[in-house]
Write an enzyme that holds these catalytic residues in place. Structure first.
Site, PDB file in Angstrom:
ATOM      1  N   GLY A  17       0.769  -1.240   0.000  1.00 47.08           N
ATOM      2  CA  GLY A  17       0.000   0.000   0.000  1.00 47.08           C
ATOM      3  C   GLY A  17       0.797   1.285   0.000  1.00 47.08           C
ATOM      4  O   GLY A  17       0.317   2.318  -0.461  1.00 47.08           O
TER       5      GLY A  17
ATOM      6  N   GLU B  92       3.504   4.017   6.207  1.00 50.27           N
ATOM      7  CA  GLU B  92       2.291   3.216   5.982  1.00 50.27           C
ATOM      8  C   GLU B  92       1.319   3.962   5.081  1.00 50.27           C
ATOM      9  O   GLU B  92       1.325   5.191   5.039  1.00 50.27           O
ATOM     10  CB  GLU B  92       1.589   2.962   7.324  1.00 50.27           C
ATOM     11  CG  GLU B  92       1.879   1.613   7.951  1.00 50.27           C
ATOM     12  CD  GLU B  92       1.072   0.467   7.329  1.00 50.27           C
ATOM     13  OE1 GLU B  92       0.632   0.579   6.168  1.00 50.27           O
ATOM     14  OE2 GLU B  92       0.912  -0.541   8.021  1.00 50.27           O
ATOM     15  N   ASP B  93       0.467   3.206   4.399  1.00 50.46           N
ATOM     16  CA  ASP B  93      -0.606   3.834   3.639  1.00 50.46           C
ATOM     17  C   ASP B  93      -1.723   4.306   4.558  1.00 50.46           C
ATOM     18  O   ASP B  93      -2.215   5.428   4.443  1.00 50.46           O
ATOM     19  CB  ASP B  93      -1.155   2.871   2.567  1.00 50.46           C
ATOM     20  CG  ASP B  93      -1.575   1.513   3.132  1.00 50.46           C
ATOM     21  OD1 ASP B  93      -1.328   1.238   4.325  1.00 50.46           O
ATOM     22  OD2 ASP B  93      -2.153   0.716   2.364  1.00 50.46           O
TER      23      ASP B  93
ATOM     24  N   ASP C   4      -5.723   1.777  10.404  1.00 48.12           N
ATOM     25  CA  ASP C   4      -7.150   1.518  10.596  1.00 48.12           C
ATOM     26  C   ASP C   4      -7.347   1.071  12.052  1.00 48.12           C
ATOM     27  O   ASP C   4      -7.493   1.904  12.943  1.00 48.12           O
ATOM     28  CB  ASP C   4      -7.565   0.457   9.555  1.00 48.12           C
ATOM     29  CG  ASP C   4      -9.053   0.159   9.514  1.00 48.12           C
ATOM     30  OD1 ASP C   4      -9.844   1.030   9.893  1.00 48.12           O
ATOM     31  OD2 ASP C   4      -9.424  -0.953   9.107  1.00 48.12           O
TER      32      ASP C   4
ATOM     33  N   LYS D  58      -7.594   6.581  10.369  1.00 48.03           N
ATOM     34  CA  LYS D  58      -9.030   6.559  10.700  1.00 48.03           C
ATOM     35  C   LYS D  58      -9.172   6.575  12.223  1.00 48.03           C
ATOM     36  O   LYS D  58      -9.156   5.507  12.848  1.00 48.03           O
ATOM     37  CB  LYS D  58      -9.672   5.277  10.155  1.00 48.03           C
ATOM     38  CG  LYS D  58      -9.734   5.154   8.652  1.00 48.03           C
ATOM     39  CD  LYS D  58     -10.386   3.813   8.277  1.00 48.03           C
ATOM     40  CE  LYS D  58     -10.476   3.610   6.797  1.00 48.03           C
ATOM     41  NZ  LYS D  58     -10.946   2.248   6.433  1.00 48.03           N
TER      42      LYS D  58
ATOM     43  N   PHE E 180     -14.312   2.946   3.643  1.00 42.89           N
ATOM     44  CA  PHE E 180     -13.319   2.219   2.861  1.00 42.89           C
ATOM     45  C   PHE E 180     -12.823   3.079   1.711  1.00 42.89           C
ATOM     46  O   PHE E 180     -13.608   3.643   0.958  1.00 42.89           O
ATOM     47  CB  PHE E 180     -13.914   0.917   2.324  1.00 42.89           C
ATOM     48  CG  PHE E 180     -12.889   0.038   1.673  1.00 42.89           C
ATOM     49  CD1 PHE E 180     -12.015  -0.715   2.435  1.00 42.89           C
ATOM     50  CD2 PHE E 180     -12.784  -0.014   0.288  1.00 42.89           C
ATOM     51  CE1 PHE E 180     -11.047  -1.512   1.837  1.00 42.89           C
ATOM     52  CE2 PHE E 180     -11.811  -0.814  -0.324  1.00 42.89           C
ATOM     53  CZ  PHE E 180     -10.947  -1.560   0.455  1.00 42.89           C
ATOM     54  N   VAL E 181     -11.507   3.180   1.575  1.00 39.87           N
ATOM     55  CA  VAL E 181     -10.919   3.991   0.506  1.00 39.87           C
ATOM     56  C   VAL E 181     -10.011   3.156  -0.386  1.00 39.87           C
ATOM     57  O   VAL E 181      -9.496   2.121   0.022  1.00 39.87           O
ATOM     58  CB  VAL E 181     -10.126   5.199   1.071  1.00 39.87           C
ATOM     59  CG1 VAL E 181     -11.058   6.219   1.697  1.00 39.87           C
ATOM     60  CG2 VAL E 181      -9.075   4.744   2.070  1.00 39.87           C
TER      61      VAL E 181
ATOM     62  N   ASP F 239      -5.767  -0.725  -2.255  1.00 42.44           N
ATOM     63  CA  ASP F 239      -6.478  -1.598  -3.185  1.00 42.44           C
ATOM     64  C   ASP F 239      -7.879  -1.962  -2.718  1.00 42.44           C
ATOM     65  O   ASP F 239      -8.215  -1.856  -1.539  1.00 42.44           O
ATOM     66  CB  ASP F 239      -5.703  -2.910  -3.352  1.00 42.44           C
ATOM     67  CG  ASP F 239      -5.842  -3.810  -2.131  1.00 42.44           C
ATOM     68  OD1 ASP F 239      -5.546  -3.333  -1.011  1.00 42.44           O
ATOM     69  OD2 ASP F 239      -6.279  -4.956  -2.282  1.00 42.44           O
TER      70      ASP F 239
ATOM     71  N   ARG G 226      -4.784   0.144  -7.048  1.00 45.16           N
ATOM     72  CA  ARG G 226      -3.583   0.718  -6.420  1.00 45.16           C
ATOM     73  C   ARG G 226      -2.961   1.808  -7.289  1.00 45.16           C
ATOM     74  O   ARG G 226      -2.263   2.686  -6.807  1.00 45.16           O
ATOM     75  CB  ARG G 226      -2.526  -0.358  -6.181  1.00 45.16           C
ATOM     76  CG  ARG G 226      -2.892  -1.402  -5.160  1.00 45.16           C
ATOM     77  CD  ARG G 226      -1.655  -2.205  -4.770  1.00 45.16           C
ATOM     78  NE  ARG G 226      -1.991  -3.432  -4.078  1.00 45.16           N
ATOM     79  CZ  ARG G 226      -2.223  -3.539  -2.780  1.00 45.16           C
ATOM     80  NH1 ARG G 226      -2.176  -2.462  -2.018  1.00 45.16           N
ATOM     81  NH2 ARG G 226      -2.510  -4.690  -2.221  1.00 45.16           N
TER      82      ARG G 226
HETATM   83  P1  5GP Z   1      -5.055  -2.085  10.483  1.00 43.28           P
HETATM   84  O1  5GP Z   1      -4.205  -3.247  10.891  1.00 43.28           O
HETATM   85  O2  5GP Z   1      -4.577  -0.772  11.023  1.00 43.28           O
HETATM   86  O3  5GP Z   1      -6.513  -2.329  10.800  1.00 43.28           O
HETATM   87  O4  5GP Z   1      -5.049  -2.065   8.904  1.00 43.28           O
HETATM   88  C1  5GP Z   1      -3.992  -1.630   8.180  1.00 43.28           C
HETATM   89  C2  5GP Z   1      -4.049  -2.172   6.795  1.00 43.28           C
HETATM   90  O5  5GP Z   1      -5.381  -2.471   6.404  1.00 43.28           O
HETATM   91  C3  5GP Z   1      -3.562  -1.129   5.811  1.00 43.28           C
HETATM   92  O6  5GP Z   1      -2.173  -1.224   5.638  1.00 43.28           O
HETATM   93  C4  5GP Z   1      -4.366  -1.462   4.578  1.00 43.28           C
HETATM   94  O7  5GP Z   1      -3.701  -2.431   3.829  1.00 43.28           O
HETATM   95  C5  5GP Z   1      -5.652  -2.042   5.115  1.00 43.28           C
HETATM   96  N1  5GP Z   1      -6.762  -1.069   5.144  1.00 43.28           N
HETATM   97  C6  5GP Z   1      -7.344  -0.514   6.218  1.00 43.28           C
HETATM   98  N2  5GP Z   1      -8.318   0.326   5.869  1.00 43.28           N
HETATM   99  C7  5GP Z   1      -8.363   0.314   4.521  1.00 43.28           C
HETATM  100  C8  5GP Z   1      -9.154   1.018   3.548  1.00 43.28           C
HETATM  101  O8  5GP Z   1     -10.054   1.843   3.820  1.00 43.28           O
HETATM  102  N3  5GP Z   1      -8.879   0.744   2.246  1.00 43.28           N
HETATM  103  C9  5GP Z   1      -7.927  -0.146   1.858  1.00 43.28           C
HETATM  104  N4  5GP Z   1      -7.756  -0.313   0.571  1.00 43.28           N
HETATM  105  N5  5GP Z   1      -7.152  -0.793   2.747  1.00 43.28           N
HETATM  106  C10 5GP Z   1      -7.372  -0.573   4.066  1.00 43.28           C
END
Ligand code: 5GP
Length: 180
Positions: free
Chosen positions: A49, A103-104, A107, A135, A157-158, A164, A170
């Site tokens: 990402g 990081e992208d 969440d 977020k 969700f983005v 992706d 992407r």
């Molecule tokens: P976390 O572990 O913080 O819940 O999630 C991190 C990963 O979840 C990010 O690196 C990404 O790959 C994915 N992710 C979380 N939210 C989104 C979203 O809104 N869109 C997309 N495409 N990926 C997300």
């Protein structure tokens, strides 16, 4: 500019334009340039990402620095599974280094929590996280190291600019949100 697009079987609308992303990146890079001037930081991008964010950010970083990438298990569909697999490719020379994880999106924070546990085993001098998106409503594991944030977004969700939907999207220049 197309305001709505289809990725796979879903419709998305524009959320953050590439122009806004690049303006924000310039400000973040300026801050990093000032704060890490004599620290020779090592930037570690979390794939897949972060690939575009990493590239655009590093073009604005003008201090001596190193660049690396690592990978964790991929994110499937639109909800976080919560379970992590392996960490691949984390540099092995992090002792006493100043690390900036790129990081992208943050969440729930579980991915970063997992990565940070592995990183600290190597006793780096400092660790900070730079995430394009955050977020705040979704965070379950707060990340103290989250220092640089591009944009705070609602719990939606983005896709695009590295992010992706089932591996598609992407390559989109802008960031799009799902249309509910
Ligand atoms: P976390 O572990 O913080 O819940 O999630 C991190 C990963 O979840 C990010 O690196 C990404 O790959 C994915 N992710 C979380 N939210 C989104 C979203 O809104 N869109 C997309 N495409 N990926 C997300």
């Amino acid at each position: 500019m197309m305001n709505t697009i289809e990725v796979g079987d879903r419709k998305f609308e524009i959320s953050i334009t590439n122009e806004r992303i690049n303006e924000r990146i310039k400000l973040i890079a300026a801050q990093i340039n000032a704060e890490y001037e004599d620290k020779r930081p090592i930037f570690v991008g979390v794939l897949n990402g972060s690939f575009l964010f990493m590239a655009d950010l590093l073009k604005e970083v003008n201090i001596p620095c190193e660049v690396a990438f690592m990978k964790v298990s991929s994110y499937k569909g639109t909800t976080s599974s919560g379970e992590m697999k392996e960490v691949f490719g984390l540099p092995e020379n992090l002792k006493d280094r100043n690390l900036i994880l790129v990081e992208d999106i943050v969440d729930t924070g579980f991915t970063l929590k997992y990565i940070l546990e592995k990183v600290y085993l190597q006793q780096p001098a400092s660790v900070r996280v730079c995430s394009l998106l955050f977020k705040p409503e979704a965070i379950l594991s707060p990340i103290q190291e989250l220092e640089y944030i591009g944009f705070e977004i609602p719990n939606e969700f983005v896709v695009g600019y590295g992010l992706d939907y089932d591996e598609l999207g992407r390559n989109l220049k802008h960031i799009y949100r799902t249309i509910s």
